[in-house]
Design an enzyme around this catalytic site. Structure first.
Site, mmCIF file in Angstrom:
data_model
loop_
_atom_site.group_PDB
_atom_site.id
_atom_site.type_symbol
_atom_site.label_atom_id
_atom_site.label_comp_id
_atom_site.label_asym_id
_atom_site.label_seq_id
_atom_site.Cartn_x
_atom_site.Cartn_y
_atom_site.Cartn_z
ATOM 1 N N ASP A 130 0.856 -1.179 0.000
ATOM 2 C CA ASP A 130 0.000 0.000 0.000
ATOM 3 C C ASP A 130 0.898 1.236 0.000
ATOM 4 O OD1 ASP A 130 -2.332 1.570 0.255
ATOM 5 O OD2 ASP A 130 -2.085 1.664 2.424
ATOM 6 N N LYS A 158 -16.239 11.857 -2.644
ATOM 7 C CA LYS A 158 -14.887 12.445 -2.715
ATOM 8 C C LYS A 158 -14.892 13.949 -2.403
ATOM 9 C CE LYS A 158 -13.100 9.075 -6.046
ATOM 10 N NZ LYS A 158 -14.299 8.218 -6.062
#
Length: 994
Positions: A391, A548
């Site tokens: 990640d 978002k």
């Protein structure tokens, strides 16, 4: 364009995992587990339940009392290696096949099984004790008899539970009341979703207004909750109070929930339980990982099958040399039993103990303090990794944000010019409203006022559009009234659900506009002059992964102005703000610098506009069906033609030593893939900064594709590139895997590095699975958040022989054993176990050399120590040594044939000890101890083995020199060959240590 890629249907091979992928059995619905329904929960009245709910018991054990022994034995004997020894032991119950006492076979097998069962039992007991500790935690419950104590396992749906600060939430609850003045609380959710950010939660407004918590039992109210599901980020429900005048209806969302396994970070809360047991969000999100078996174990299992096949062939040959006379089929089985010790049962013990030592070494390694080994059965996998999937946020980077850039379109301010921003903010609150002195040029004055006002508006917006709460601490105690009353700067700590939010608020404080207070309905800012600005929070729209963006509607108490502020990602804000010609370009420029970009905007509202919006918004929130869609539609009615104020850029700091670590991995032949949810530009820049992509490497940015044809063209363009890193978005990846899975993975695996941005957790796990299936290589996944759990579980690693049987061919191919009883047991255990086990301490090179020359890791990837070539060489060595020991003993001891057991067995033990010494690269004092301990065990046991060995005979000089000759002939040629090989064809590492 020519069609360079043949169209092939996507083939998905079946997986043979030991457990169902979704964490439930395939018949869960038939069993009633999957029959989840919505529910009406009356506050404080669990007896009014409409249906039966599961007990609030946490159970993480693999077995129960009845399934423990069968389950452990099945997991042991489902592999041929262990089944092989079980069949050997069972064969001794047949009289015609018995070669000696039963303990010869059952004692070693029983020892191995005892160690395995005890290890599993210890793990199960530890798990049971952990579960018991959680289930026995005491909580306070409101009842008609007052506040009573209740265990976590005794909590029911409908109970009113009190949870103190720093206490774990025992069940999924609706948040009713808090002791915090601001009317909210923060949760730590790292045990639920892996995220270290705190989450803000709000109580039900109706119950928060009640005078005391006991009044919750006096009102007639209930919660309508949706059916249990795995979505931890969303919730739909309603709260109803029937005895109100008029009746009260409030919509409930994720902001009103307290999920189990989270921890209360501020204040004391009261909640009503809506889900328990297997219906908890945390339990439903716990998938059972596939049963992982180490590659080394699989290789040993495979070699065992090959050895068994060889034993069958040799047995048939031995019987054939007897012309299949008599009951030849029984002779075949007897020969199989005689040769069975070619695969020693001590190998199983040594392998398990070696893994435990490796796990202990990892845990105690001073260079990686705090490491906890969760799986002690696969530590050797770390030496065979080919692909490392990581990640970005929190793994390659520190998840600590630093404000770097403020961009207004015509002017930008970096870290070196923040004093100018501070000056503009200061002048906005100190400069009188009348005109500036006439001596100033009008044009210059106009420009200056415009920039100052724009900077002020931008900073003010950033200081208001967030979910940050200032908390005042004095001497470690939160919410000190005096510190809060005077807004003491030294006592203030910012709490928020995102480090981005905190970094922005800290920046506005550094330039003069400080967030000093906030509760559920208001916010206070302090200007550079010390003036307090009060704002009423009318509405707040939290950030979600789908939208978002986040927004807030506030009313300035000094002017009465209502303003809608919003910030979000450029991909969504570009269609919301008014037309401009610089947003897209500057966002790209800032992203290429590695900055996380947010677009900030505002819109002024009249009182009438806001009242109309509020009515529609409240109505949408009360909807039970399609609530999210209706709410989003109402909010979007405001999100039009907003004024673009500024762009903010924050940077996520790289972890310490990321660059040298990635350099080492690359030189070791390990390919690193970065899988992140960030945008393409930011992910690409981070990959460059971390040197995941080197400066001299080309980058192929996979263009966005939505159709099969577009994917086909882009794959052809990518195919023409060589030795370049690949950057691809999650959407494009999904299209490619849908139509061209094989072709895409073939091309991606050839890249030195791959960056997948905008990846979902499902896609991360899918990529790991495809790498395993398409390459057959071992994968290691590293992540820090809840969205990395699936990837970590899917990966192979998540962060964090001998021979002796020539006797039968000598004695006319008779199926009788040379060594019997305890000699067989001793050879398989105490006589040879310690030296072989001590090999776990062996090192080819020092740790410092391995880190300096990571290319040496490539030799491990080839798997040469356990290749078929190496295996065949050791088989030939075993045949040679077995022949020398047997025929040498017969040649030198022809007149003393009755002593052949003592002579050959002693030579065998010495040969074994010398062969272990032959394989050692770097001596450790424990290795010497192991050699001497084994020899001492053999010498000491001779006193008790008079049934097999003449003790007086082995003290003669004749015995000693003849055993020495046999041992030397058996081992000396191998030592000479080893010396010649190291002299004329040395391994790579020897060149570095010489």
């Amino acid at each position: 364009m020519t069609d360079n890629i043949p169209l092939q249907p996507v083939r998905r091979p079946k997986r043979h995992d030991s457990k169902h992928r979704n964490g439930c059995c395939p018949w869960s619905r038939c069993c009633g587990i999957g029959d989840f329904r919505p529910r009406t929960v009356w506050l404080g009245h669990p007896e009014k339940r409409e249906q039966r709910y599961p007990r609030n018991v946490i159970n993480n054990q693999k077995y129960n009392f009845f399934t423990f022994l069968p389950g452990v034995l099945f997991n042991q004997f489902k592999y041929f290696f262990n089944l092989y020894f079980l069949l050997l032991a069972c064969s001794q119950f047949v009289e015609e096949l018995r070669l000696g006492a039963l303990y010869t076979y059952w004692v070693p097998l029983g020892l191995v099984l005892f160690i395995t069962i005890m290890r599993e039992a210890v793990d199960e007991i530890r798990c049971y004790l952990r579960d018991k500790e959680v289930n026995s935690q005491i909580y306070s419950k409101l009842s008609m008899r007052g506040t009573v104590k209740v265990k976590s396992s005794g909590i029911q749906v409908g109970d009113l539970i009190i949870v103190e600060k720093n206490q774990r939430v025992p069940a999924d609850m609706i948040f009713l009341r808090t002791s915090e003045r601001n009317g909210s609380c923060f949760l730590r959710t790292d045990q639920l979703d892996g995220e270290t950010d705190w989450k803000l939660r709000l109580p039900v407004a109706c119950t928060q207004r009640l005078p005391t918590a006991t009044d919750l039992l006096q009102i007639r109210s209930y919660v309508y909750a949706e059916e249990p599901n795995i979505d931890i980020h969303n919730f739909i429900g309603t709260f109803t109070r029937e005895d109100g005048d008029p009746p009260v209806n409030e919509s409930l969302s994720i902001e009103n929930t307290l999920w189990a396994s989270t921890v209360i970070a501020s204040g004391t809360v009261v909640g009503v339980v809506i889900y328990t047991g297997k219906e908890l969000r945390s339990v439903m999100n716990t998938s059972n990982p596939r049963h992982k078996v180490g590659l080394f174990d699989l290789e040993v299992n495979c070699l065992t099958k090959i050895l068994f096949g060889a034993l069958v062939v040799v047995s048939l040959v031995m019987v054939a040399l007897q012309h299949f006379a008599g009951r030849w089929y029984l002779q075949i089985f007897r020969f199989l039993l005689l040769f069975s010790h070619i695969v020693p049962i001590s190998l199983r013990v040594n392998l398990d103990m070696g893994k435990m030592v490796f796990s202990w070494m990892i845990k105690k390694d001073s260079k990686i303090p705090g490491t906890v080994v969760r799986a002690s059965t696969i530590p050797e996998q770390l030496g065979r990794i080919s692909y490392l999937l990581t990640d970005k946020t929190g793994t390659l980077t520190q998840n600590e944000m630093v404000f770097r850039r403020l961009h207004l379109g015509t002017v930008a301010y970096g870290m070196d010019s923040m004093d100018e921003v501070q000056s503009h903010v200061f002048s906005a609150y100190t400069q009188p409203t009348h005109d500036l002195p006439a001596s100033r040029a009008p044009a210059a004055t106009k420009v200056r006022k415009t920039i100052s006002s724009r900077v002020h508006e931008a900073v003010k917006a950033i200081a208001l559009v967030h979910n940050v709460t200032p908390v005042y601490e004095a001497n470690g105690v939160t919410d000190q009234a005096e510190a809060e009353q005077h807004y003491e700067d030294t006592c203030r700590v910012y709490q928020a659900s995102s480090p981005d939010e905190v970094s922005l608020v800290q920046w506005t404080e550094s330039v003069g506009l400080t967030l000093v207070g906030r509760d559920q309905s208001s916010m206070q800012l302090r200007t550079p002059t010390g003036q307090i600005l009060n704002f009423t929070i009318l509405q707040i729209f939290p950030f979600t992964y789908e939208s978002k963006r986040m927004g807030i509607i506030v009313r300035d108490e000094s002017t009465g102005e209502i303003t809608f502020y919003m910030k979000g990602a450029d991909v969504v804000m570009a269609g919301i703000v008014q037309y401009n010609d610089w947003l897209e370009e500057e966002c790209g420029n800032m992203a290429r610098e590695g900055l996380r970009v947010l677009v900030v905007s505002k819109k002024s509202l009249t009182e009438e506009q806001y009242q109309d919006f509020e009515a529609r918004y409240v109505q949408a929130k009360l909807s039970v069906h399609d609530r999210s869609l209706k709410v989003a539609t109402v909010i979007e009615s405001l999100e039009m033609e907003m004024e673009l104020l500024c762009l903010t850029g924050v940077e996520d700091q790289l972890q310490t030593d990321v660059r040298p670590t990635l350099e080492i991995l690359r030189n070791a032949g390990i390919k690193v893939w970065m899988l992140t949810g960030d945008k393409l530009e930011t992910a690409t820049c981070t990959a460059k900064n971390a040197h995941l992509i080197t400066r001299n490497q080309d980058i192929h940015i996979f263009r966005p594709v939505t159709t099969r044809g577009e994917a086909h063209l882009e794959l052809n363009a990518f195919r023409r590139k060589h030795d370049c890193a690949l950057v691809i978005s999650g959407d494009s990846l999904e299209v490619c895997l849908k139509y061209y899975e094989y072709e895409f993975m073939e091309l991606a695996c050839q890249c030195p590095a791959v960056v997948c941005c905008r990846c979902t957790p499902t896609q991360k796990a899918q990529i790991v699975r495809l790498l395993q299936e398409r390459t057959g290589k071992l994968t290691c996944a590293v992540g820090d958040g809840g969205n990395d759990v699936s990837m970590i579980q899917e990966a192979d690693c998540g962060v964090g022989v001998e021979g002796k049987a020539v006797f039968s061919s000598v004695f006319y191919f008779a199926s009788v054993p040379l060594y019997q009883g305890f000699l067989i047991i001793g050879y398989s255990t105490v006589y040879t176990m310690f030296p072989v086990f001590s090999l776990v301490l062996d090192k080819d090179v020092k740790s410092e050399v391995a880190m300096l020359y990571p290319e040496l890791y490539k030799d491990l990837l080839k798997g040469r120590p356990l290749s078929f070539k190496t295996f065949l060489i050791w088989v030939l060595i075993s045949i040679y040594q077995g022949s020398i020991i047997m025929y040498g003993a017969m040649l030198l001891f022809e007149s003393e044939f009755v002593h052949i057991v003592a002579i050959s067995f002693t030579s065998l033990i010495l040969t074994e000890l010398l062969m272990v010494a032959l394989t050692i690269q770097t001596w450790h004092w424990l290795m010497i101890v192991g050699e001497l301990l084994s020899l001492a065990c053999y010498v000491a046991s001779l006193v008790f083995l008079h049934e097999f060995i003449d003790v007086y005979f082995i003290t003669t000089v004749s015995f000693l020199w003849k055993v020495t000759v046999i041992t030397l002939v058996s081992c000396l040629p191998l030592y000479i060959l080893k010396y010649l090989r190291r002299r004329f064809s040395p391994p790579n590492y020897s060149k570095l240590t010489s």
